[in-house]
Design an enzyme around this catalytic site. Structure first.
Site, short mmCIF file in Angstrom:
data_model
loop_
_atom_site.label_atom_id
_atom_site.label_comp_id
_atom_site.label_asym_id
_atom_site.label_seq_id
_atom_site.Cartn_x
_atom_site.Cartn_y
_atom_site.Cartn_z
N ALA A 174 -22.02 -5.82 -6.46
CA ALA A 174 -20.87 -6.14 -5.62
C ALA A 174 -20.44 -4.86 -4.91
CB ALA A 174 -19.75 -6.67 -6.49
N GLY B 117 -24.10 -7.60 -9.40
CA GLY B 117 -24.17 -8.78 -8.55
C GLY B 117 -25.52 -8.93 -7.85
N GLU C 58 -27.61 -10.55 -10.40
CA GLU C 58 -27.09 -11.92 -10.55
C GLU C 58 -27.57 -12.81 -9.41
OE1 GLU C 58 -22.99 -10.35 -11.06
OE2 GLU C 58 -22.89 -11.74 -12.76
N GLU D 89 -22.01 -3.54 -15.01
CA GLU D 89 -20.57 -3.76 -14.78
C GLU D 89 -19.70 -3.14 -15.86
OE1 GLU D 89 -22.94 -5.98 -14.29
OE2 GLU D 89 -22.51 -7.23 -12.54
C1 3H9 Z 1 -20.60 -6.02 -9.73
O1 3H9 Z 1 -21.68 -6.19 -9.24
C2 3H9 Z 1 -19.67 -7.15 -10.10
C3 3H9 Z 1 -20.34 -8.49 -10.14
O2 3H9 Z 1 -20.91 -8.73 -11.41
C4 3H9 Z 1 -19.35 -9.60 -9.94
C5 3H9 Z 1 -18.76 -9.77 -8.59
C6 3H9 Z 1 -17.96 -11.03 -8.45
N1 3H9 Z 1 -20.53 -0.58 -3.93
O3 3H9 Z 1 -24.99 6.72 -6.47
P1 3H9 Z 1 -25.43 7.15 -5.11
C7 3H9 Z 1 -22.43 4.02 -2.71
S1 3H9 Z 1 -20.00 -4.46 -10.02
C8 3H9 Z 1 -20.17 0.27 -2.97
O4 3H9 Z 1 -25.01 8.48 -4.65
P2 3H9 Z 1 -28.17 7.02 -6.03
C9 3H9 Z 1 -22.05 5.32 -3.38
O5 3H9 Z 1 -20.64 5.43 -3.50
C10 3H9 Z 1 -21.22 -3.39 -9.34
N2 3H9 Z 1 -20.75 1.47 -2.78
O6 3H9 Z 1 -27.02 7.03 -4.95
C11 3H9 Z 1 -22.65 6.33 -2.43
O7 3H9 Z 1 -21.78 6.43 -1.32
P3 3H9 Z 1 -21.61 7.81 -0.55
C12 3H9 Z 1 -22.39 -3.23 -10.22
C13 3H9 Z 1 -21.74 1.80 -3.59
O8 3H9 Z 1 -29.42 6.78 -5.30
C14 3H9 Z 1 -23.92 5.65 -1.98
O9 3H9 Z 1 -23.75 4.26 -2.23
N3 3H9 Z 1 -23.27 -2.22 -9.67
C15 3H9 Z 1 -22.18 0.96 -4.62
O10 3H9 Z 1 -28.03 8.21 -6.92
C16 3H9 Z 1 -25.16 6.11 -2.71
O11 3H9 Z 1 -24.93 6.02 -4.11
C17 3H9 Z 1 -23.19 -0.94 -10.03
O12 3H9 Z 1 -22.39 -0.56 -10.83
C18 3H9 Z 1 -21.54 -0.29 -4.78
N4 3H9 Z 1 -21.91 -1.17 -5.73
O13 3H9 Z 1 -27.89 5.75 -6.96
C19 3H9 Z 1 -24.17 0.00 -9.37
N5 3H9 Z 1 -23.20 1.57 -5.29
O14 3H9 Z 1 -22.97 8.16 -0.06
C20 3H9 Z 1 -23.48 1.24 -8.93
C21 3H9 Z 1 -23.38 2.74 -4.68
O15 3H9 Z 1 -20.59 7.52 0.48
N6 3H9 Z 1 -24.35 2.12 -8.20
N7 3H9 Z 1 -22.52 2.89 -3.65
O16 3H9 Z 1 -21.11 8.77 -1.61
C22 3H9 Z 1 -25.27 2.92 -8.80
O17 3H9 Z 1 -25.48 2.89 -9.99
C23 3H9 Z 1 -25.99 3.90 -7.92
O18 3H9 Z 1 -25.23 4.07 -6.77
C24 3H9 Z 1 -27.42 3.46 -7.51
C25 3H9 Z 1 -27.97 4.46 -6.46
C26 3H9 Z 1 -28.32 3.47 -8.75
C27 3H9 Z 1 -27.43 2.10 -6.88
#
Ligand code: 3H9
Length: 697
Positions: free
Chosen positions: A63, A102, A105, A125
């Site tokens: 999400a 998400g 999901e 999450e």
């Molecule tokens: C969810 O899904 C809830 C659902 O179950 C239910 C909904 C109803 N959103 O980490 P990085 C940005 S909860 C917005 O440096 P990497 C991040 O801030 C979500 N932005 O890169 C950064 O921005 P900036 C569950 C996001 O390659 C840029 O992307 N998902 C999101 O080292 C690059 O990120 C998670 O918890 C996001 N979801 O790692 C996953 N994710 O460049 C969270 C990232 O401006 N994300 N950004 O600083 C991660 O674990 C890592 O970002 C990922 C990439 C592994 C994807």
């Protein structure tokens, strides 16, 4: 149709492509685009099978976290996923990069899943104080069974695609690297074989198999220790249990209720602050994004003790050769043996292979001569805290090292400018403060001197990333950000014991707040002789240093965990602190000697004095520009000292408590306790008078 999601047919495959950099997060535009593209695919009579994939570096990473806390714009994600699951044509999800939260999901709502072997999948999450809120808690256990789903959802850990295949989360894994080609081939096989629509919600064998088992109770009991203080892991278990006790639709309703509870919790706010803060610290104000960064392909380390050895491991772990220099061969041999033991332990636990142990050891060279530093790109000095010795070392480094080499000190308190003054190249001198154990702790506090060049600052921040640390760039002052605040807390904790609290009472207040250990257990871990030696040095230099019951412990040979006795005692091979009546007596004698009549001290007073003194100091650190932003302070404390991430860091926590409450208490202790540490920070006073928070700065 939204620009971020497109629909195009290739043969009999209707291809839905998401293109929403950087990580294809499921923001409003993606959700509505996904619905529109699905409608188009359903209406396209020539499309027999639909294929969902993503452009860029990854499948949907979850999400859009930036939307949390704001009113959710329809369509919601569960609605989108329902539509995909209910599609009349088979839908295939093709996964590359990371399918998270998400994103996974959404894939679980599709009828088939194919992944590149390099892909990773997970429901993280829980790390944001949430639970999977778009069917993950109901669909995943229908594929993997309860036990594995509980493990994955409560830990938030990722699984690699081959493991996901073994667990039944994906249907096929492909060794290729072209996700579109892999997805199309798989979708074509679904079309050719006339495979049916297959909805995860309809799978029941795993649900039937777990009926009547007491595994949920058992799992909760196991979680009680691991997830101490946390809210959402327990809600995750409740939600997964619902998949086994309720119908799919009722389970989805239960998941939503629990998700909403987590969303409203302060822990969610704290953890999401920590998530963004960790990424924000890399963007240093005033340091242009395109600042050139020097190549660091070889590293020299002075000192092969616990610190030097731990630092060396960080570089060897990522394939960068290291040369450790010591004065005596025995010290090098001892240091190398400890490094090998650490690696062998990791191999025993299955974290690395035996071949990796040897590869890493082969990258660590030793020498007795600084001449071996003449070609290295970076030298990190990690000897004990003595300015004269450090200056001598830096003068020598200045003579030996090639132009352009970065000269760094791992000092935890000393003045970087004074160290730099021993060289002819202060612009190349910087602090790189690692936290013990240096191969484990995530924080790297990089300290800029007044003359450190932008290039050197940018390089040490890049080095942090290379060695998988969280780098925070801070200014130069005694103790920098972390230890400067810690010392204030330490002095206050000591004073509280003088006045009548017990060390274990102080520690319990801190562990109840969520720290992994309290002030005194931490002193025992680090060795209480360290502080003693500093106090002795100050005494020798003619400073008045207050008497302390801790000095008496050291004088009796109680140095902490290493002697199995310090503030607490320790049983053979155990790190569990045990209250020792001997220490209680030493403290009682000390109070008598000082003429102190002990009083009962409330836990609230301990909390306020230990924490507010730190926050007041944090505010001073901000007004002096030692930290650029409150979030830098938060990250230092979360990754360097185990401050509970679910409280967002000390400055975020202070904002939540209300700065007016904190200022009022600071003023009370200024009157009651006195001392410079309780002098209110002018910044704190200003923020309170303007009704603002640290986050507003
Ligand atoms: C969810 O899904 C809830 C659902 O179950 C239910 C909904 C109803 N959103 O980490 P990085 C940005 S909860 C917005 O440096 P990497 C991040 O801030 C979500 N932005 O890169 C950064 O921005 P900036 C569950 C996001 O390659 C840029 O992307 N998902 C999101 O080292 C690059 O990120 C998670 O918890 C996001 N979801 O790692 C996953 N994710 O460049 C969270 C990232 O401006 N994300 N950004 O600083 C991660 O674990 C890592 O970002 C990922 C990439 C592994 C994807």
């Amino acid at each position: 149709m939204s620009e971020v999601v497109s629909y195009r047919r290739q043969g009999v495959i209707g291809v839905i492509t998401v293109n929403y950099p950087p990580v294809n997060a499921l923001g409003h535009a993606v959700r509505s685009g996904l619905l529109a593209a699905l409608e188009q695919g359903q209406a396209d009579a020539d499309a027999k099978v639909l294929l969902l994939l993503c452009e860029g570096r990854t499948f949907m990473a979850g999400a859009d976290i930036r939307e949390f806390g704001k009113p959710m714009q329809a369509p919601g994600l569960p609605q989108v996923i329902d539509a995909y699951e209910n599609c009349r044509k088979p839908v295939v999800a093709a996964i590359h990069g990371t399918a998270l939260g998400g994103g996974l999901e959404t894939a679980l709502g599709c009828h088939y899943r194919v992944a590149l072997a390099s892909a990773k999948l997970g429901l993280p999450e829980v790390k944001l104080g949430l639970l999977p809120g778009a069917g993950g808690t109901q669909r995943l256990p229908r594929l993997t069974g309860a036990q594995k789903a509980l493990e994955l959802i409560t830990s938030g850990d990722f699984v690699a695609a081959p493991q996901a295949l073994a667990l039944g989360i994906v249907d096929a894994v492909d060794a290729g690297d072209d996700i579109k080609a892999v997805g199309l081939a798989f979708a074509q096989s679904v079309a050719d074989e006339g495979k049916p629509v297959r909805r995860v919600r309809d799978l029941s064998d795993k649900v039937e198999a777990a009926k009547g088992s007491d595994m949920f109770e058992q799992f909760r009991a196991g979680l009680a220790k691991k997830a101490r203080g946390l809210f959402s892991p327990f809600k995750c278990v409740d939600a997964v249990e619902a998949a086994f006790t309720l119908s799919f639709d009722d389970g989805m309703k239960r998941e939503r209720e629990l998700f909403t509870e987590c969303m409203a919790s302060p822990q969610r706010a704290g953890l999401i602050h920590a998530f963004f803060a960790e990424r924000e610290v890399a963007k240093v104000p005033g340091l242009a994004k395109d600042t050139p960064v020097r190549d660091i392909d070889s590293v020299g380390i002075i000192g092969a003790g616990t610190m030097g050895g731990g630092i060396a491991m960080n570089f060897a772990n990522v394939g960068i050769p290291v040369t450790m220099v010591e004065v005596k061969q025995e010290a090098l041999d001892k240091g190398l043996a400890i490094i090998r033991r650490n690696y062998e332990n990791s191999a025993k636990k299955g974290r690395i292979s035996q071949a990796q142990v040897e590869e890493r050891m082969a990258l660590i060279n030793t020498s007795l001569s600084y001449d071996d530093f003449k070609d290295v790109d970076l030298v990190i000095e990690a000897v004990f805290e003595n300015m004269a010795i450090k200056k001598e070392i830096f003068a020598k480094l200045d003579e030996v090292c090639k132009p352009g080499a970065i000269l760094a000190s791992n000092t935890s308190t000393l003045d970087i400018d004074e160290i730099a003054s021993a060289t002819q190249r202060p612009e190349d001198v910087v602090g790189m403060h690692f936290f013990s154990p240096a191969n484990v702790m995530k924080l790297l506090e990089n300290v800029r001197g007044s003359k450190t060049s932008a290039e050197v600052k940018a390089t040490v921040m890049a080095v942090a990333k290379t060695i998988n640390k969280v780098g925070v760039l801070v200014g130069n002052c005694h103790g920098f950000v972390g230890n400067r605040m810690l010392h204030k807390r330490g002095a206050e904790a000591m004073a509280l014991v003088n006045e009548g609290a017990s060390p274990q009472q102080v520690d319990k207040v801190l562990t109840d707040l969520g720290y992994p250990m309290g002030q005194f257990a931490m002193s025992d871990l680090a060795g209480i002789d360290v502080g003693y030696r500093i106090r002795e040095e100050r005494r020798k230099a003619g400073e008045t240093v207050e008497a302390s019951w801790m000095d008496k412990l050291v004088e009796q040979g109680r140095l902490g965990q290493k002697t199995q006795a310090g503030v607490y005692k320790y049983e053979d091979g155990s790190r569990t602190p045990i209250v020792d009546p001997v220490v209680e007596q030493i403290i009682a004698d000390f109070r008598a000697e000082q003429g102190i009549t002990p009083r009962a001290i409330s836990d609230q007073e301990i909390l306020e004095r230990c924490m507010y003194v730190m926050i007041n100091e944090g505010a001073k650190i901000l007004e002096e520009g030692i930290a650029d932003r409150a979030l830098d302070v938060d990250v230092v404390w979360i990754y360097g000292y185990g401050f509970p991430a679910y409280r967002g860091g000390p400055m975020f926590w202070a904002d939540q408590l209300g700065l007016d409450t904190i200022l009022a208490a600071v003023k009370t202790y200024q009157d009651r306790v006195g001392g410079a540490q309780w002098q209110p920070s002018p910044l704190l006073e200003k923020l309170v008078s303007e009704g603002k928070t640290f986050a507003d700065l």
